[in-house]
Design a protein around this motif. Sequence first.
Motif, PDB file in Angstrom:
ATOM      1  N   LEU A   1       0.831  -1.202   0.000  1.00  0.00           N
ATOM      2  CA  LEU A   1       0.000   0.000   0.000  1.00  0.00           C
ATOM      3  C   LEU A   1       0.864   1.250   0.000  1.00  0.00           C
ATOM      4  O   LEU A   1       0.564   2.212  -0.723  1.00  0.00           O
TER       5      LEU A   1
ATOM      6  N   THR B   1      -4.395   9.319   3.184  1.00  0.00           N
ATOM      7  CA  THR B   1      -4.878   7.995   3.563  1.00  0.00           C
ATOM      8  C   THR B   1      -5.678   8.065   4.863  1.00  0.00           C
ATOM      9  O   THR B   1      -5.170   8.540   5.872  1.00  0.00           O
TER      10      THR B   1
ATOM     11  N   GLY C   1      -5.784   2.073   6.553  1.00  0.00           N
ATOM     12  CA  GLY C   1      -5.047   1.094   5.771  1.00  0.00           C
ATOM     13  C   GLY C   1      -3.661   0.845   6.355  1.00  0.00           C
ATOM     14  O   GLY C   1      -3.029   1.761   6.887  1.00  0.00           O
TER      15      GLY C   1
ATOM     16  N   GLN D   1       0.350  -3.678   3.820  1.00  0.00           N
ATOM     17  CA  GLN D   1      -0.543  -4.642   3.173  1.00  0.00           C
ATOM     18  C   GLN D   1      -0.324  -4.625   1.668  1.00  0.00           C
ATOM     19  O   GLN D   1       0.043  -3.610   1.069  1.00  0.00           O
TER      20      GLN D   1
ATOM     21  N   ASP E   1      -8.535  -3.978  -2.481  1.00  0.00           N
ATOM     22  CA  ASP E   1      -7.628  -3.733  -1.361  1.00  0.00           C
ATOM     23  C   ASP E   1      -7.506  -2.245  -1.065  1.00  0.00           C
ATOM     24  O   ASP E   1      -7.072  -1.855   0.017  1.00  0.00           O
ATOM     25  N   LEU E   2      -7.870  -1.420  -2.045  1.00  0.00           N
ATOM     26  CA  LEU E   2      -7.736   0.026  -1.903  1.00  0.00           C
ATOM     27  C   LEU E   2      -8.901   0.712  -2.595  1.00  0.00           C
ATOM     28  O   LEU E   2      -9.227   0.409  -3.747  1.00  0.00           O
TER      29      LEU E   2
ATOM     30  N   ASP F   1     -10.118  -5.292   5.301  1.00  0.00           N
ATOM     31  CA  ASP F   1      -8.749  -4.992   4.884  1.00  0.00           C
ATOM     32  C   ASP F   1      -8.701  -4.120   3.629  1.00  0.00           C
ATOM     33  O   ASP F   1      -7.897  -4.354   2.707  1.00  0.00           O
TER      34      ASP F   1
ATOM     35  N   ALA G   1      -8.091  -0.309   2.274  1.00  0.00           N
ATOM     36  CA  ALA G   1      -7.574   1.014   2.597  1.00  0.00           C
ATOM     37  C   ALA G   1      -8.401   2.074   1.877  1.00  0.00           C
ATOM     38  O   ALA G   1      -8.974   1.820   0.810  1.00  0.00           O
TER      39      ALA G   1
END
Length: 282
Positions: free
Chosen positions: A4, A28, A31, A35, A60-61, A93, A95
């Motif tokens: 990340l 951000t 997150g 990861q 994931d993001l 999980d 972000a």
Amino acid sequence: MPRLSEVIAALDALWPPASAEDWDAVGTVCGDPDQEVSRVLFAVDPVQEIVDEAVKLDADLLVTHHPLYLRGTTTVAASTFKGRVVHTLIKNDIALHVAHTNADRADPGVSDALAGALDLRVVGPLVPDPADADGRRGLGRVCELDHPLTVREFAARAAERLPATAQGIRVAGDPEALVRTVAVSGGSGDSLFADVRAAGVDAFLTADLRHHPASEFIADHAHSPLALLDAAHWATEWPWCELAATQLDEISDRHGWDLRVHVSKTVTDPWNSHSPSPGAPN
């Protein structure tokens, strides 16, 4: 797969956080920097509907244009809608990263994407960033049409090219006046009226135009053809998601990250229906 922290570093290079307005909240939100990231979703609003989409996508993001917390808070309890967003993200999980006014000022940025969606040629920023010696960054864009259109025709182009919303495009000004040059600004734009006036354009397309500023602006231009076009806030900023996704795709290819990058097509404009007044002007 990249971590990340590596992806965020690439995004910060595109939209430096230091270029955001002082009042803004970018960067951000949640997150783990360590990861791994394999799938990214871009959207305008960090609302529950978008977060649920990110969960279904196994992202994931999540990268959004609008901040989740623009002002301070004392709670992330799931009993509040923003707290529920945070809980959903962390449990899965995912972000969350925000690029707001730093993406507005970037080159290319939010207004470049808006101009591209309307098939306009960008001449330069409406409000140049004094820190940019090249004169390419800043708020809004001054643009030229490929050929003149009437205000009515240009409004129809905007209604066709921008994502569909209940509002559509509202117009103030002579619908038959010719438009050769246009100022555009994604998101709320009536704070830029003085800059639009100075730019000498034929029309200004933006969002969230309020009654009094718009009324006064039109009155000041009673003897000129300058028109205002008011689109939905979400619709003027959504094209940036496609631009940003393309930029991240290019970075991924360059680094061999093999990211899967997606753009949410979920309409998060808060207005979901429209009833025209009988006999209203069209």
